[in-house]
Design an enzyme around this catalytic site. Structure first.
Site, PDB file in Angstrom:
ATOM      1  CE  LYS A  39      -4.332   1.572   1.133  1.00 31.89           C
ATOM      2  NZ  LYS A  39      -4.723   2.156  -0.111  1.00 31.89           N
ATOM      3  CB  VAL A  44       6.968  -1.314   5.944  1.00 29.93           C
ATOM      4  CG1 VAL A  44       7.936  -2.277   5.274  1.00 29.93           C
ATOM      5  CG2 VAL A  44       7.029  -1.482   7.453  1.00 29.93           C
ATOM      6  CB  CYS A  45       4.756   0.670   1.413  1.00 31.35           C
ATOM      7  SG  CYS A  45       3.950  -0.924   1.659  1.00 31.35           S
ATOM      8  CB  THR A  46       6.826   5.437   2.894  1.00 33.95           C
ATOM      9  OG1 THR A  46       5.432   5.596   2.592  1.00 33.95           O
ATOM     10  CG2 THR A  46       7.550   6.739   2.648  1.00 33.95           C
ATOM     11  CB  ALA A  49       8.993   3.856  -2.225  1.00 34.37           C
TER      12      ALA A  49
END
Length: 150
Positions: A39, A44-46, A49
């Protein structure tokens, strides 16, 4: 989950600017790092990225392109890409076409897509897979290590 030796599926998805991107268009041109993440705008996803962003030059030096894929909309991807200065493609997969074709496993009893990175050679064949649902840092290091050896 697709494994080493499998060809990547020929899928076309929209990027963060609404342009269609076909994974097969990279075949014969450059290796790929395709990472699936759950998402946009989550911690964690940020971090993942931004880790790919911070190491993007190293990926470019080995001739590879980085592509992130999640079920978020192109509009959501555009906001993330602009706010985090991401130099690579984010592809939108709301119908889970890529997720299902790559056979990415789910988290939390199917509530969230998993976090998986595929390293793909120039010929479009997967040479390495890496799954670590809650530790995004290792995906970058592992992918660079593999790319340096192909």
């Amino acid at each position: 989950m697709l494994q080493k030796g499998n060809p990547i599926p020929d899928i076309t998805l929209e990027d963060q600017n609404g342009n269609p991107v076909s994974l097969s268009s990279f075949r014969g041109k450059k290796p790929l790092v395709i990472y699936f993440y759950p998402k946009d705008n989550t911690r964690v996803c940020t971090a993942q990225a931004c880790g790919f962003r911070d190491n993007y030059e190293a990926f470019q030096k080995v001739g590879a392109e980085v592509i992130g894929i999640s079920g978020d909309s192109s509009k959501s991807h555009r906001k993330v890409s602009e706010s985090r200065n991401l130099p690579f493609l984010l592809l939108s997969d709301p119908k889970k076409k890529a997720l299902n074709s790559f056979k990415v496993p789910s988290l939390f009893f199917g509530l969230l897509p998993g976090r998986v990175t595929f390293v793909v050679n120039k010929e479009g064949i997967i040479v390495h897979t890496f799954r670590a649902d809650f530790n995004a840092d290792n995906h970058i290091k592992e992918a660079l290590k593999v790319l340096k050896n192909i």
